[in-house]
Design a protein around this motif. Structure first.
Motif, PDB file in Angstrom:
ATOM      1  N   VAL A  84       4.682  10.053   6.901  1.00  0.00           N
ATOM      2  CA  VAL A  84       3.258   9.728   6.872  1.00  0.00           C
ATOM      3  C   VAL A  84       3.024   8.389   7.555  1.00  0.00           C
ATOM      4  O   VAL A  84       3.718   7.410   7.281  1.00  0.00           O
ATOM      5  CB  VAL A  84       2.737   9.682   5.420  1.00  0.00           C
ATOM      6  CG1 VAL A  84       1.259   9.311   5.399  1.00  0.00           C
ATOM      7  CG2 VAL A  84       2.963  11.021   4.736  1.00  0.00           C
ATOM      8  N   SER A  85       2.054   8.353   8.449  1.00  0.00           N
ATOM      9  CA  SER A  85       1.734   7.130   9.186  1.00  0.00           C
ATOM     10  C   SER A  85       0.601   6.366   8.501  1.00  0.00           C
ATOM     11  O   SER A  85      -0.259   6.974   7.844  1.00  0.00           O
ATOM     12  CB  SER A  85       1.313   7.469  10.614  1.00  0.00           C
ATOM     13  OG  SER A  85       2.326   8.182  11.286  1.00  0.00           O
ATOM     14  N   PRO A  86       0.578   5.048   8.651  1.00  0.00           N
ATOM     15  CA  PRO A  86      -0.559   4.274   8.118  1.00  0.00           C
ATOM     16  C   PRO A  86      -1.878   4.793   8.680  1.00  0.00           C
ATOM     17  O   PRO A  86      -1.968   5.155   9.850  1.00  0.00           O
ATOM     18  CB  PRO A  86      -0.267   2.857   8.595  1.00  0.00           C
ATOM     19  CG  PRO A  86       1.224   2.811   8.781  1.00  0.00           C
ATOM     20  CD  PRO A  86       1.600   4.183   9.263  1.00  0.00           C
ATOM     21  N   GLY A  87      -2.878   4.865   7.827  1.00  0.00           N
ATOM     22  CA  GLY A  87      -4.183   5.345   8.258  1.00  0.00           C
ATOM     23  C   GLY A  87      -4.395   6.832   8.089  1.00  0.00           C
ATOM     24  O   GLY A  87      -5.528   7.316   8.250  1.00  0.00           O
ATOM     25  N   VAL A 104       4.987   6.207  -3.975  1.00  0.00           N
ATOM     26  CA  VAL A 104       5.648   5.544  -2.846  1.00  0.00           C
ATOM     27  C   VAL A 104       4.639   5.246  -1.745  1.00  0.00           C
ATOM     28  O   VAL A 104       4.606   4.139  -1.196  1.00  0.00           O
ATOM     29  CB  VAL A 104       6.801   6.419  -2.302  1.00  0.00           C
ATOM     30  CG1 VAL A 104       7.356   5.831  -1.009  1.00  0.00           C
ATOM     31  CG2 VAL A 104       7.919   6.532  -3.333  1.00  0.00           C
ATOM     32  N   LEU A 105       3.802   6.223  -1.411  1.00  0.00           N
ATOM     33  CA  LEU A 105       2.807   6.017  -0.355  1.00  0.00           C
ATOM     34  C   LEU A 105       1.823   4.915  -0.715  1.00  0.00           C
ATOM     35  O   LEU A 105       1.442   4.098   0.130  1.00  0.00           O
ATOM     36  CB  LEU A 105       2.044   7.318  -0.089  1.00  0.00           C
ATOM     37  CG  LEU A 105       2.781   8.411   0.676  1.00  0.00           C
ATOM     38  CD1 LEU A 105       1.926   9.659   0.773  1.00  0.00           C
ATOM     39  CD2 LEU A 105       3.167   7.932   2.077  1.00  0.00           C
ATOM     40  N   SER A 106       1.404   4.889  -1.962  1.00  0.00           N
ATOM     41  CA  SER A 106       0.416   3.892  -2.372  1.00  0.00           C
ATOM     42  C   SER A 106       0.974   2.480  -2.320  1.00  0.00           C
ATOM     43  O   SER A 106       0.231   1.512  -2.129  1.00  0.00           O
ATOM     44  CB  SER A 106      -0.079   4.201  -3.787  1.00  0.00           C
ATOM     45  OG  SER A 106       0.939   3.969  -4.749  1.00  0.00           O
ATOM     46  N   ILE A 113      -5.291   9.261  -0.170  1.00  0.00           N
ATOM     47  CA  ILE A 113      -4.645  10.370  -0.873  1.00  0.00           C
ATOM     48  C   ILE A 113      -5.712  11.235  -1.532  1.00  0.00           C
ATOM     49  O   ILE A 113      -6.526  10.750  -2.319  1.00  0.00           O
ATOM     50  CB  ILE A 113      -3.651   9.849  -1.923  1.00  0.00           C
ATOM     51  CG1 ILE A 113      -2.473   9.145  -1.234  1.00  0.00           C
ATOM     52  CG2 ILE A 113      -3.151  10.995  -2.816  1.00  0.00           C
ATOM     53  CD1 ILE A 113      -1.521   8.452  -2.183  1.00  0.00           C
ATOM     54  N   ILE A 114      -5.706  12.520  -1.190  1.00  0.00           N
ATOM     55  CA  ILE A 114      -6.564  13.516  -1.842  1.00  0.00           C
ATOM     56  C   ILE A 114      -5.672  14.338  -2.765  1.00  0.00           C
ATOM     57  O   ILE A 114      -4.588  14.788  -2.354  1.00  0.00           O
ATOM     58  CB  ILE A 114      -7.239  14.427  -0.805  1.00  0.00           C
ATOM     59  CG1 ILE A 114      -8.073  13.594   0.178  1.00  0.00           C
ATOM     60  CG2 ILE A 114      -8.110  15.474  -1.495  1.00  0.00           C
ATOM     61  CD1 ILE A 114      -8.670  14.413   1.317  1.00  0.00           C
ATOM     62  N   PRO A 128      -4.145  -0.300  -4.093  1.00  0.00           N
ATOM     63  CA  PRO A 128      -5.272  -0.632  -3.217  1.00  0.00           C
ATOM     64  C   PRO A 128      -5.812   0.536  -2.403  1.00  0.00           C
ATOM     65  O   PRO A 128      -6.960   0.513  -1.968  1.00  0.00           O
ATOM     66  CB  PRO A 128      -4.689  -1.706  -2.293  1.00  0.00           C
ATOM     67  CG  PRO A 128      -3.212  -1.435  -2.262  1.00  0.00           C
ATOM     68  CD  PRO A 128      -2.888  -0.920  -3.631  1.00  0.00           C
ATOM     69  N   GLY A 129      -4.994   1.555  -2.159  1.00  0.00           N
ATOM     70  CA  GLY A 129      -5.417   2.656  -1.299  1.00  0.00           C
ATOM     71  C   GLY A 129      -6.485   3.524  -1.944  1.00  0.00           C
ATOM     72  O   GLY A 129      -6.663   3.543  -3.165  1.00  0.00           O
ATOM     73  N   GLU A 130      -7.197   4.255  -1.098  1.00  0.00           N
ATOM     74  CA  GLU A 130      -8.260   5.132  -1.599  1.00  0.00           C
ATOM     75  C   GLU A 130      -7.669   6.424  -2.141  1.00  0.00           C
ATOM     76  O   GLU A 130      -6.783   7.034  -1.532  1.00  0.00           O
ATOM     77  CB  GLU A 130      -9.255   5.454  -0.492  1.00  0.00           C
ATOM     78  CG  GLU A 130     -10.445   6.258  -0.986  1.00  0.00           C
ATOM     79  CD  GLU A 130     -11.547   6.393   0.043  1.00  0.00           C
ATOM     80  OE1 GLU A 130     -12.612   6.937  -0.310  1.00  0.00           O
ATOM     81  OE2 GLU A 130     -11.338   5.963   1.188  1.00  0.00           O
ATOM     82  N   VAL A 131      -8.159   6.848  -3.304  1.00  0.00           N
ATOM     83  CA  VAL A 131      -7.716   8.086  -3.946  1.00  0.00           C
ATOM     84  C   VAL A 131      -8.939   8.962  -4.174  1.00  0.00           C
ATOM     85  O   VAL A 131      -9.936   8.521  -4.755  1.00  0.00           O
ATOM     86  CB  VAL A 131      -7.017   7.805  -5.285  1.00  0.00           C
ATOM     87  CG1 VAL A 131      -6.586   9.114  -5.941  1.00  0.00           C
ATOM     88  CG2 VAL A 131      -5.815   6.886  -5.094  1.00  0.00           C
ATOM     89  N   ILE A 132      -8.871  10.213  -3.720  1.00  0.00           N
ATOM     90  CA  ILE A 132      -9.960  11.171  -3.915  1.00  0.00           C
ATOM     91  C   ILE A 132      -9.454  12.266  -4.839  1.00  0.00           C
ATOM     92  O   ILE A 132      -8.524  13.002  -4.497  1.00  0.00           O
ATOM     93  CB  ILE A 132     -10.421  11.773  -2.577  1.00  0.00           C
ATOM     94  CG1 ILE A 132     -10.912  10.660  -1.637  1.00  0.00           C
ATOM     95  CG2 ILE A 132     -11.515  12.815  -2.800  1.00  0.00           C
ATOM     96  CD1 ILE A 132     -11.205  11.136  -0.227  1.00  0.00           C
TER      97      ILE A 132
END
Length: 249
Positions: A84-87, A104-106, A113-114, A128-132
């Motif tokens: 998985v790439s940033p963005g 790990v990704l977060s 992440i959906i 900090p990342g967006e979670v849907i």
């Protein structure tokens, strides 16, 4: 669940069966304390007690399943995260290996992440990342959203990669699930234009469950461990799948 009880549960899951005496010796507490811990863990549906022993449950609980072969699943998750790439925006389905992947990704990348897993969403509440989190009928044991509303929500969002879990795979049946409604959610994801990736430890290969995944020409990659038999690996590759083997720790 305190640290000692987590350790007890991990030992029971890893060994398949542990005596009260062995648990007391390995944790350094009395058998009376161990029995109290086991009573609590059984009440919370983490394990089952038999006469003088504790045995694991075949549980739908994500946290319990995550503790089974935790180090291996962490290695699988780390490899999957490297793809998985940033963005990117990715869909992560329910399951213990997928929950570790989400964590790990977060921690490592700027990724949206959906998910249909309320457990995964809760796991990422401090990141900090967006979670849907997509809605639907709430399956309490698996902590996952299912049903026609979930299908509709999946159709309304877009993602470049989807990581899905399986309950079984055989050459003549393909990928299968043991829960009809969760399998239906996976099939809705597979209908999307995205790179679909199966993330699963090798214990699921060779097993079969009632509900088939509509995976023909839709799943592109399988990430599993070196417990996968050579025969199953060849059969998977013959269907056009890329098979990534992660060495067990």
């Amino acid at each position: 669940m305190n640290a000692r009880q987590q350790s007890i549960l991990q030992m029971v899951i890893d060994k398949g069966r542990m005596s009260v005496a062995d648990l007391a010796r390995m944790t350094g507490v009395s058998e009376v304390t161990i029995r109290q811990d086991l009573n609590l863990l059984e009440k919370q549906s983490y394990l089952r007690r038999t006469h003088g022993f504790a045995v694991p449950l075949d549980s739908e609980d994500v946290e319990t399943r995550m503790m089974t072969h935790f180090a291996l699943k962490r290695e699988l998750a780390t490899f999957a995260a490297s793809l998985v790439s940033p963005g990117e925006t990715v869909f992560i389905e329910n399951g213990s290996s997928n929950a570790l992947l989400a964590r790990v990704l977060s921690e490592q990348k700027d990724v949206t992440i959906i998910t249909v897993s309320s457990y995964i969403a809760h796991l990422l509440k401090e990141t900090p990342g967006e979670v849907i989190l997509l809605g639907g009928i709430y399956q309490k044991k698996s902590e996952s959203m299912v049903g026609p509303l979930t299908r509709q929500y999946i159709q309304q969002v877009h993602f470049s990669k989807a990581f899905i879990g399986i309950d079984g795979w055989q050459n003549d049946t393909g990928f299968t699930g043991r829960d009809m409604m969760r399998t239906d959610v996976v099939n809705a994801v597979l209908d999307k234009e995205c790179e679909a990736i199966v993330l699963s430890d090798s214990s699921k290969f060779g097993m079969v469950h009632p509900y088939p995944f509509d995976a023909a020409n839709k799943v592109s990659r399988v990430i599993t461990d070196d417990g996968l038999s050579a025969e199953n690996q060849i059969q998977l590759q013959r269907t056009g799948l890329t098979v990534n083997i992660v060495k067990r720790p």
